[in-house]
Design a protein around this motif. Structure first.
Motif, PDB file in Angstrom:
ATOM      1  N   TYR A  43     -11.014   7.780  13.716  1.00 47.37           N
ATOM      2  CA  TYR A  43     -11.504   9.092  13.282  1.00 47.37           C
ATOM      3  C   TYR A  43     -10.856   9.413  11.941  1.00 47.37           C
ATOM      4  CZ  TYR A  43     -13.511   9.661  17.917  1.00 47.37           C
ATOM      5  OH  TYR A  43     -14.261   9.492  19.069  1.00 47.37           O
ATOM      6  N   PHE A  44     -11.708   9.495  10.919  1.00 41.92           N
ATOM      7  CA  PHE A  44     -11.251   9.758   9.561  1.00 41.92           C
ATOM      8  C   PHE A  44     -11.627  11.180   9.156  1.00 41.92           C
ATOM      9  CE2 PHE A  44     -12.417   5.084   9.153  1.00 41.92           C
ATOM     10  CZ  PHE A  44     -11.103   4.637   9.247  1.00 41.92           C
ATOM     11  N   ASP A  45     -10.723  11.870   8.530  1.00 44.01           N
ATOM     12  CA  ASP A  45     -11.046  13.150   7.911  1.00 44.01           C
ATOM     13  C   ASP A  45     -11.321  12.894   6.441  1.00 44.01           C
ATOM     14  OD1 ASP A  45     -11.548  15.810   8.111  1.00 44.01           O
ATOM     15  OD2 ASP A  45      -9.484  16.438   8.411  1.00 44.01           O
ATOM     16  N   THR A  46     -12.475  13.313   5.965  1.00 47.51           N
ATOM     17  CA  THR A  46     -12.846  13.120   4.568  1.00 47.51           C
ATOM     18  C   THR A  46     -13.191  14.474   3.945  1.00 47.51           C
ATOM     19  OG1 THR A  46     -15.249  12.898   4.830  1.00 47.51           O
ATOM     20  CG2 THR A  46     -13.913  10.943   5.328  1.00 47.51           C
ATOM     21  N   VAL A  47     -13.389  14.447   2.644  1.00 45.86           N
ATOM     22  CA  VAL A  47     -13.770  15.678   1.951  1.00 45.86           C
ATOM     23  C   VAL A  47     -15.104  16.201   2.479  1.00 45.86           C
ATOM     24  CG1 VAL A  47     -14.354  16.663  -0.306  1.00 45.86           C
ATOM     25  CG2 VAL A  47     -12.474  15.019  -0.105  1.00 45.86           C
ATOM     26  N   ASP A  48     -16.002  15.299   2.911  1.00 42.96           N
ATOM     27  CA  ASP A  48     -17.306  15.698   3.445  1.00 42.96           C
ATOM     28  C   ASP A  48     -17.240  16.154   4.896  1.00 42.96           C
ATOM     29  OD1 ASP A  48     -18.398  15.098   1.039  1.00 42.96           O
ATOM     30  OD2 ASP A  48     -19.350  13.227   1.669  1.00 42.96           O
ATOM     31  N   SER A 106      -8.206  13.934   2.305  1.00 49.34           N
ATOM     32  CA  SER A 106      -8.608  12.990   3.347  1.00 49.34           C
ATOM     33  C   SER A 106      -7.372  12.542   4.121  1.00 49.34           C
ATOM     34  CB  SER A 106      -9.300  11.782   2.716  1.00 49.34           C
ATOM     35  OG  SER A 106     -10.451  12.184   1.999  1.00 49.34           O
ATOM     36  N   ARG A 107      -7.577  12.259   5.421  1.00 48.35           N
ATOM     37  CA  ARG A 107      -6.456  11.833   6.256  1.00 48.35           C
ATOM     38  C   ARG A 107      -6.988  11.030   7.434  1.00 48.35           C
ATOM     39  NH1 ARG A 107      -6.248  15.686  10.589  1.00 48.35           N
ATOM     40  NH2 ARG A 107      -4.211  14.890  11.201  1.00 48.35           N
ATOM     41  N   ILE A 108      -6.125  10.272   8.050  1.00 50.64           N
ATOM     42  CA  ILE A 108      -6.460   9.581   9.287  1.00 50.64           C
ATOM     43  C   ILE A 108      -6.167  10.534  10.437  1.00 50.64           C
ATOM     44  CG2 ILE A 108      -4.172   8.481   9.275  1.00 50.64           C
ATOM     45  CD1 ILE A 108      -7.316   6.875  10.777  1.00 50.64           C
ATOM     46  N   ILE A 109      -7.153  10.802  11.284  1.00 47.49           N
ATOM     47  CA  ILE A 109      -6.969  11.714  12.410  1.00 47.49           C
ATOM     48  C   ILE A 109      -6.395  10.980  13.604  1.00 47.49           C
ATOM     49  CG2 ILE A 109      -8.091  13.320  13.993  1.00 47.49           C
ATOM     50  CD1 ILE A 109     -10.292  13.666  11.828  1.00 47.49           C
ATOM     51  N   LYS A 135       0.851  -1.189   0.000  1.00 49.89           N
ATOM     52  CA  LYS A 135       0.000   0.000   0.000  1.00 49.89           C
ATOM     53  C   LYS A 135       0.891   1.245   0.000  1.00 49.89           C
ATOM     54  CE  LYS A 135      -3.288  -3.006   1.133  1.00 49.89           C
ATOM     55  NZ  LYS A 135      -4.345  -3.452   0.203  1.00 49.89           N
ATOM     56  N   SER A 136       0.283   2.397  -0.153  1.00 54.10           N
ATOM     57  CA  SER A 136       1.014   3.647  -0.011  1.00 54.10           C
ATOM     58  C   SER A 136       0.111   4.706   0.607  1.00 54.10           C
ATOM     59  CB  SER A 136       1.546   4.147  -1.365  1.00 54.10           C
ATOM     60  OG  SER A 136       0.470   4.480  -2.227  1.00 54.10           O
ATOM     61  N   SER A 137       0.725   5.656   1.306  1.00 56.37           N
ATOM     62  CA  SER A 137      -0.042   6.697   1.979  1.00 56.37           C
ATOM     63  C   SER A 137       0.870   7.881   2.264  1.00 56.37           C
ATOM     64  CB  SER A 137      -0.643   6.158   3.280  1.00 56.37           C
ATOM     65  OG  SER A 137      -1.523   7.098   3.850  1.00 56.37           O
ATOM     66  N   TRP A 138       0.266   8.942   2.836  1.00 50.90           N
ATOM     67  CA  TRP A 138       1.037  10.141   3.183  1.00 50.90           C
ATOM     68  C   TRP A 138       1.397  10.162   4.661  1.00 50.90           C
ATOM     69  CZ3 TRP A 138      -3.917  10.721   0.872  1.00 50.90           C
ATOM     70  CH2 TRP A 138      -3.881  10.889  -0.519  1.00 50.90           C
ATOM     71  N   GLU A 139       0.575   9.540   5.476  1.00 50.90           N
ATOM     72  CA  GLU A 139       0.830   9.551   6.911  1.00 50.90           C
ATOM     73  C   GLU A 139       0.113   8.374   7.563  1.00 50.90           C
ATOM     74  OE1 GLU A 139      -1.633  12.710   9.114  1.00 50.90           O
ATOM     75  OE2 GLU A 139      -1.525  13.488   7.075  1.00 50.90           O
ATOM     76  N   LEU A 140       0.487   8.103   8.819  1.00 54.06           N
ATOM     77  CA  LEU A 140      -0.043   6.975   9.578  1.00 54.06           C
ATOM     78  C   LEU A 140      -0.544   7.455  10.931  1.00 54.06           C
ATOM     79  CD1 LEU A 140       3.055   4.666   9.002  1.00 54.06           C
ATOM     80  CD2 LEU A 140       0.888   4.477   7.754  1.00 54.06           C
ATOM     81  N   ALA A 141      -1.391   6.653  11.561  1.00 56.11           N
ATOM     82  CA  ALA A 141      -1.848   6.954  12.920  1.00 56.11           C
ATOM     83  C   ALA A 141      -2.043   5.643  13.670  1.00 56.11           C
ATOM     84  CB  ALA A 141      -3.154   7.746  12.916  1.00 56.11           C
ATOM     85  N   ALA A 142      -1.674   5.643  14.945  1.00 58.10           N
ATOM     86  CA  ALA A 142      -1.864   4.468  15.797  1.00 58.10           C
ATOM     87  C   ALA A 142      -2.296   4.941  17.176  1.00 58.10           C
ATOM     88  CB  ALA A 142      -0.580   3.645  15.890  1.00 58.10           C
TER      89      ALA A 142
END
Length: 389
Positions: free
Chosen positions: A201-206, A190-193, A134-141
């Motif tokens: 907690y997900f940040d989405t365009v909506d 969009s990003r993982i908060i 996979k690929s992404s810009w950032e991670l959260a745990a």
């Protein structure tokens, strides 16, 4: 032996009295022996019956009388941790991920999840490195547990993901609210908060979603711009105030819901809330902002009162690393403005501002020459330290 001696001994033997007998003790001992023999006989019969019942089994193994202790998670302990090049420094332990270079990473109880130079997601533990493809810009745990989250980008939408590192499987993959409108700015992606226990907690365009991981369903918290919600821990949500702004704001509020009436208590951009939501640390998105307003530094707040605390020792720049509990965290800080740009790794008390140097001179606090301009080291926040301009 002569006759006189024989007669004397016989006479004395006839006159001696036998020792007294404890009849009650003898009877009790006999009863105990009988009971034991009966019990053994009954047990033998039961074992024989069990052997007959299971048929082909020839050996009867006794059942464990004590439960076995649970195997401890290999990386549950939070130590002074950072990554330098291809090596994760986990306290005194070194984990190599060569030939990959770590640009961002997080710690879970089951292992470390990191992004390489190509933003590919990989897992590292004592057995080695494996790719998630996979690929992404950032991670959260979360502060504890085996879950990690990220957002994957596609041509016309994003997908929010929660992955169990120990079980090696995805628990959530959702595209709700993640359709990318034309000409959208990358700032509003969009990003993982956060992952907070069994909730992501997900940040989405909506807008931001609160997602029940186990039930795999969620709800929209508020119809607000992306990056309104900055951090979540122990059910407490940190968000910008006012909610609607043309650009991400630096005045922040806290509550168990996203509310336009909540008063602002803190200032900052990137936010790190302690596991029990007792303290809040904030820092700017840009590692080297051109101007130096109040919020352009690492700031510590009491989450309940908004009281500002400062580090006792003065450093030129400081960057949050990882919570070790509700009161202490690690941070990387540059000692002075000399060309050497030596950085120390610190343990900071959020309540008092007291500082202890954990790893002196662990790296230089410099930035790569080509975008993205990042430091040679990474801290377990899930995002690189970036000089934006």
């Amino acid at each position: 032996m002569n006759n006189l001696l024989k007669d004397t001994l016989a006479e004395r033997a006839a006159g001696a009295e036998p020792p007294p007998l404890d009849l009650d003790a003898i009877v009790a001992a006999g009863n105990r022996r009988i009971s034991r023999r009966r019990a053994i006989g009954a047990l033998g019969g039961a074992v024989a019956a069990a052997a007959v019942t299971i048929g082909t089994a020839t050996v009867v193994r006794p059942r464990e009388s004590q439960p076995q202790p649970a195997r401890p998670a290999p990386f549950a302990q939070r130590r002074v941790t950072y990554a330098l090049g291809s090596t994760i420094h986990y306290g005194d332990e070194l984990l190599s991920v060569a030939p990959h270079k770590i640009t961002a990473f997080v710690q879970t109880d089951a292992g470390f999840v990191f992004l390489d130079a190509g933003n590919n997601i990989r897992v590292a533990d004592r057995s080695g490195v494996r790719s998630l493809g996979k690929s992404s810009w950032e991670l959260a745990a979360d502060f504890r547990g085996n879950l990690v989250g990220w957002v994957e980008g596609f041509d016309d939408h994003n997908e929010s993901v929660v992955y169990d590192v120990a079980a090696r499987r995805e628990l959530v993959r959702m595209a709700i609210g993640n359709q990318i409108p034309p000409n959208v700015s990358l700032v509003f992606r969009s990003r993982i908060i956060a992952i907070d226990g069994g909730t992501a907690y997900f940040d989405t365009v909506d807008g931001p979603y609160r997602w029940d991981i186990h039930a795999n369903r969620g709800e929209l918290l508020a119809k607000v711009p992306t990056n309104t919600v900055r951090a979540v821990a122990a059910g407490q949500i940190v968000f910008q105030s006012p909610l609607e702004q043309p650009h991400p704001g630096v005045s922040l509020a806290i509550g168990d819901s996203v509310s336009a009436t909540a008063p602002a208590r803190f200032t900052g951009q990137r936010v790190f809330l302690s596991p029990g939501a007792k303290h809040l640390v904030a820092e700017p998105d840009d590692a080297l902002p051109g101007i130096q307003p109040l919020w352009a530094d690492l700031l510590m707040f009491d989450a309940a009162t908004g009281k500002l605390n400062r580090m006792e020792r003065t450093y030129l720049h400081a960057y949050f690393g990882q919570w070790h509990g509700d009161d202490t965290f690690t941070a990387a800080a540059r000692r002075d403005n000399t060309a050497a740009a030596v950085a120390d790794l610190l343990v900071v008390n959020a309540a008092t501002g007291a500082v202890k140097v954990a790893v002196p001179g662990f790296s230089t606090l410099t930035f790569s020459k080509t975008p993205p301009r990042i430091t040679p080291f990474a801290l377990p926040t899930g995002r690189p330290i970036v000089d934006l301009y």
